[in-house]
Write an enzyme that holds these catalytic residues in place. Structure first.
Site, PDB file in Angstrom:
ATOM      1  CB  CYS A 271      -1.098   0.039   1.375  1.00 27.42           C
ATOM      2  SG  CYS A 271      -1.880   1.442   1.482  1.00 27.42           S
TER       3      CYS A 271
ATOM      4  CB  CYS B  39      -2.871   3.787  -5.345  1.00 25.29           C
ATOM      5  SG  CYS B  39      -4.264   2.964  -4.410  1.00 25.29           S
TER       6      CYS B  39
END
EC number: 5.1.1.3
Length: 263
Positions: A74, A184
């Site tokens: 992440c 992302c």
């Protein structure tokens, strides 16, 4: 720590499976455990203290499950929490950062775009990296508002997603970027739509392969490679309905164990 222990992964939902796929492809002997914290997605809209607390919660669960190394799959958790994790836990962590360096070095137009969450773009670590590689480069930053929520619902290749992306990415198209950096781990699942929006001379890059190579390197440096001859096992967990997680990983085809877990 046993070499046959699994590699742990966590993300604010299903997006980090884009990283997980690269790792298991490069390291076919390794077992893995993946935590999709979809209940708290997206991390990118949360304050730093909360991101650190969620990252700690996920790390504790992966340690409880016996992991030998943790991939923070992440961008928001990496840029805001990995410094804390490395200072407070005694095992290797692999982070994921936007691939600004290769984009900045290879750009011909000297204009590149980065699509990321608010939490990543506002982080101290991202600003440090950006300053390092943006001296003669213009970086067009766009916050991917609303993208993670659609991906978490399995709506990553829909008309609604295309409309939203066209609105968000208009500044990049107008600036004539030649590289788009996906900041992302959810966003690689947008590749089919992104290729419809951008002309073919725009190169789209993410961090998946680089993270896989770094994971391999750290395992070797710490003598943690799985040398066992037993086949690898992969367990993926979501703290909401795991249906989308199973679909994105082709679990039914590949016999991965995908299930619900409260964490």
């Amino acid at each position: 720590m046993s070499n046959e222990a699994p590699i742990g992964f966590f993300d604010s939902g299903v997006g980090g499976t884009s990283i997980w796929k690269e790792v298991i492809q490069l390291l076919p002997n390794e077992k893995t455990i993946y935590l999709a914290d979809s209940k708290n997605a997206p991390y990118g809209e949360r304050p730093v203290e909360e991101i650190i607390a969620l990252s700690k919660k996920n790390t504790d669960k992966l340690l409880e499950m016996g992991c030998k190394l943790i991939v923070v799959a992440c961008n928001t958790a990496t840029t805001n929490a990995i410094e804390y994790l490395r200072a407070n836990y005694h095992l290797p962590f692999i982070g994921i950062e936007p691939a600004l360096k290769p984009a900045a070095l290879k750009s011909q137009t000297k204009v590149i775009g980065i699509l990321a969450t608010k939490g990543t773009l506002s982080s101290k670590l991202f600003h440090q990296t950006s300053e390092l590689y943006s001296r003669d480069i213009k970086i067009v930053e766009v916050v991917g508002q609303g993208l993670v929520r659609l991906i978490e619902r399995g709506e990553h290749n829909t008309f609604e997603m295309e409309i939203l992306l066209r609105q968000l990415l208009k500044p990049m198209l107008e600036a004539h970027i030649d590289y788009l950096v996906l900041g992302c781990s959810h966003y690689p699942y947008l590749m089919p739509v992104l290729k419809k929006i951008f002309p073919p001379d725009v190169t789209i890059i993410d961090s998946g392969e680089a993270v896989a190579r770094q994971t391999k390197k750290v395992l070797e440096e710490n003598h943690l490679q799985n040398q066992g001859d037993k086949g690898p096992g992969h367990k993926l967990f979501s703290n909401v309905d795991p249906k989308v997680l199973g679909l994105l990983t082709n679990a039914a085809l590949n016999n991965y164990e995908v299930s619900y877990l409260e964490f």
